[in-house]
Scaffold this active site. Structure first.
Site, PDB file in Angstrom:
ATOM      1  N   TYR A 139       0.839  -1.195   0.000  1.00 50.77           N
ATOM      2  CA  TYR A 139       0.000   0.000   0.000  1.00 50.77           C
ATOM      3  C   TYR A 139       0.878   1.252   0.000  1.00 50.77           C
ATOM      4  CZ  TYR A 139      -3.839  -3.170   1.176  1.00 50.77           C
ATOM      5  OH  TYR A 139      -4.772  -4.179   1.143  1.00 50.77           O
ATOM      6  N   ASN A 162     -12.743  -0.333  -4.971  1.00 52.09           N
ATOM      7  CA  ASN A 162     -12.523  -0.543  -6.401  1.00 52.09           C
ATOM      8  C   ASN A 162     -13.763  -1.191  -7.019  1.00 52.09           C
ATOM      9  OD1 ASN A 162     -11.602  -1.198  -8.952  1.00 52.09           O
ATOM     10  ND2 ASN A 162     -10.104  -2.711  -8.257  1.00 52.09           N
ATOM     11  N   CYS A 170      -6.603  -4.833  -7.713  1.00 53.80           N
ATOM     12  CA  CYS A 170      -6.305  -4.446  -6.334  1.00 53.80           C
ATOM     13  C   CYS A 170      -5.834  -5.623  -5.492  1.00 53.80           C
ATOM     14  CB  CYS A 170      -7.514  -3.770  -5.701  1.00 53.80           C
ATOM     15  SG  CYS A 170      -9.056  -4.683  -5.850  1.00 53.80           S
ATOM     16  N   HIS A 171      -6.059  -6.856  -5.965  1.00 52.13           N
ATOM     17  CA  HIS A 171      -5.595  -8.018  -5.195  1.00 52.13           C
ATOM     18  C   HIS A 171      -4.070  -8.092  -5.152  1.00 52.13           C
ATOM     19  CE1 HIS A 171      -5.826  -9.496  -9.398  1.00 52.13           C
ATOM     20  NE2 HIS A 171      -4.770 -10.223  -9.067  1.00 52.13           N
ATOM     21  N   GLU A 197      -1.860 -16.276 -10.372  1.00 53.68           N
ATOM     22  CA  GLU A 197      -0.941 -15.477 -11.183  1.00 53.68           C
ATOM     23  C   GLU A 197       0.500 -15.957 -11.026  1.00 53.68           C
ATOM     24  OE1 GLU A 197      -1.429 -11.310 -10.621  1.00 53.68           O
ATOM     25  OE2 GLU A 197      -3.535 -11.307 -11.257  1.00 53.68           O
TER      26      GLU A 197
END
Length: 210
Positions: A139, A162, A170-171, A197
């Site tokens: 962050y 979001n 945002c993850h 991912e």
């Protein structure tokens, strides 16, 4: 006395036929100016997702834990009450989501409509694709990248609000100690997305960017 032969009952339309008829009705409503937002609810590896789009792009991707009805109510109140389920408008984004969950897509090409966000939150959300696929950023790093290094808490709020998670990722934003932190779709969903991912990118871990 003879009776006239009875006509055979009409066959009930199957599910696919009904779906096509409904899609045609939605498309006709759009052409006639009676539809502003189309939505569909689909299954995914992180639970059911509500996906809604207007003429300018995708407005909302909502997890089931957020409440699909609440998402639709927000759209009706802030965008337009002319909201209908179905339609072909959503085909491109649903196809890209399928490719993403299959590990074949790293970025999304469909347009998004961020009218549900304003100000700094909008800036934060627009910066999220700068965090590479398979990696993470803190962050604090996102706050610094937007030119407001002290706005760490505001970045967290922007990520939580979001309207199009997954499309604007945002993850990938985590705590400074590397732990995932909270997520609007639930902690398990965030872990699933990060693991997906990393696996698709061939990475052992989600190291944050410098």
């Amino acid at each position: 006395m003879t009776t006239a032969p009875q006509a055979a009952p009409a066959a009930e339309p199957d599910g696919r036929t009904l779906a096509l008829l409904h899609a045609d009705l939605v498309e006709r409503a759009a052409r006639d100016g009676l539809l502003d937002v189309a939505y569909r609810v689909v299954d995914s590896p992180v639970g059911s997702l509500l996906v809604a789009a207007g003429e300018r792009g995708v407005l909302r991707v909502a997890f089931d834990v957020q409440g699909h009805d609440a998402a639709l109510q927000e759209i009706a109140a802030r965008v337009s009450p002319r909201v209908l389920a179905g339609g072909r408008r959503l085909d491109p984004v649903l196809r890209e989501l399928d490719e993403y969950f299959a590990g074949r897509r790293r970025t999304f090409d469909v347009p998004v409509d961020l009218r549900l966000l304003t100000g700094f939150r909008r800036e934060v959300v627009l910066s999220l694709p700068d965090v590479p696929y398979g990696a993470t950023a803190s962050y604090a790093q996102v706050a610094a990248a937007t030119g407001r290094p002290a706005a760490v808490r505001a970045v967290g709020t922007a990520c939580a609000r979001n309207p199009v998670p997954l499309l604007l990722p945002c993850h990938r934003v985590v705590r400074s100690d590397g732990t995932p932190g909270r997520y609007a779709g639930g902690d398990a969903a965030k872990a699933t997305l990060l693991a997906l991912e990393r696996a698709a990118a061939g990475l052992d871990g989600g190291a944050g960017r410098a």
